[in-house]
Design an enzyme around this catalytic site. Structure first.
Site, PDB file in Angstrom:
ATOM      1  CD  GLU A  61      -2.885  -1.148   2.402  1.00  0.00           C
ATOM      2  OE1 GLU A  61      -2.788  -0.220   3.240  1.00  0.00           O
ATOM      3  OE2 GLU A  61      -3.730  -2.047   2.474  1.00  0.00           O
ATOM      4  CG  HIS A  66      -6.182   0.234   4.732  1.00  0.00           C
ATOM      5  ND1 HIS A  66      -5.004  -0.447   4.901  1.00  0.00           N
ATOM      6  CD2 HIS A  66      -6.932  -0.093   5.822  1.00  0.00           C
ATOM      7  CE1 HIS A  66      -5.027  -1.129   6.026  1.00  0.00           C
ATOM      8  NE2 HIS A  66      -6.189  -0.924   6.604  1.00  0.00           N
TER       9      HIS A  66
END
Length: 309
Positions: A264, A283
């Protein structure tokens, strides 16, 4: 006597920061966006560090923290903390396990609805100036089987919402008792493969460990019934992303939605970016006003208890 110094390394809610600095018993410093080398340079002066998911508390950081006594994760899980090194050094690692339960369960259920009714794709069609209804046919949740891997707080909250929509819920969780399963009105299965074969929708709510890494690999994805839909709001790494992209390309899996990823932010060259019928969110499971305030206050109170009481 000098007050213990606390480093807030990732943004937390103002209420959480206020709780930490309440009555001046702790000296709170906020410095976010630090690189590992910058963190190593300043960590020796701090007794505690507060992080979310961005900052990694590595072995090098922990070893540099000569006065470090507590690592607090404002959220669920501690996978961005080297717990083994912390344990060896006598550093307490704590998290806020209940603060974002509702937020994450609601986000997972939102993604479940999105893949059932192709809501993001429908929005994109209209924004392109089209009215292509024939390719946007969805499925109902009522009378479908939802498979849940991991029946902790979030999995349990999700099951309640699914039952309210008329879904049958089956779950795989080696730590869930039969009594608890009956209370939740779900069916507990003993084998993961049994759940995969029966689930119309599959959602994951388990920690990322060496045992659960790529829990859904190419072999297990192939065991899902054709046309199943997969949701992951738990941890990146539970699903083999290359295998998922391939299963979506060949239409064995009808659709999927992911809120978490192995790396990420998601790399530009990730095969997920071009996979069909895939909903991606950055997220956002804990990204509500209520959840951020709750986890901030929860971790602040825990750190105060550890350092002052």
């Amino acid at each position: 006597m000098q007050a213990p110094k606390i480093l807030i390394a990732d943004p937390i809610s103002p209420r959480g920061a206020e709780e930490l600095s309440r009555d001046g018993a702790l000296d709170v410093v906020t410095r976010t966006g630090l690189t590992e080398s910058e963190l190593i340079e300043i960590i020796p002066q701090f007794s505690a560090i507060v992080v979310r998911s961005q900052t990694k508390v590595t072995a090098a950081v922990l070893n540099a923290g000569a006065q470090l006594r507590v690592v607090g994760r404002a959220g669920v899980g501690v996978d961005n903390v080297d717990v083994e090194t912390a344990t060896r050094r006598g550093v307490i690692v704590m998290n806020a396990p209940s603060g974002n339960t509702i937020s994450t369960a609601e986000h997972a259920f939102s993604l479940l609805l999105s893949v059932a009714r192709k809501i993001p794709q429908a929005d994109a069609v209209i924004r392109r100036g089209s009215w292509d209804r024939k390719n946007l046919e969805g499925v109902e949740l009522c009378d479908k089987t939802l498979g849940i891997i991991g029946m902790g707080r979030i999995g349990s909250e999700l099951s309640r919402r699914a039952i309210a929509f008329g879904m049958r819920v089956i779950a795989y969780d080696p730590y869930l008792s039969a009594t608890r399963a009956r209370t939740l009105q779900i069916e507990l299965v003993e084998e993961l493969d049994d759940l995969l074969a029966r689930a119309d929708f599959l959602t994951l709510h388990t920690p990322l460990t060496s045992e659960t890494h790529h829990l859904l690999d190419a072999v297990r994805l192939a065991k899902l019934k054709p046309g199943a839909r997969v949701i992951n709001c738990a941890r990146g790494g539970l699903i083999d992303e290359n295998a998922l992209a391939a299963a979506l390309q060949d239409r064995h899996i009808a659709a999927a939605a992911l809120d978490v990823f192995e790396i990420e932010p998601l790399p530009d060259d990730s095969p997920l970016r071009s996979a069909p019928n895939l909903v991606l969110t950055p997220h956002l499971g804990a990204s509500t006003v209520e959840a951020q305030e709750s986890v901030g206050i929860e971790i602040a109170q825990s750190i105060r208890a550890a350092l002052l009481d």
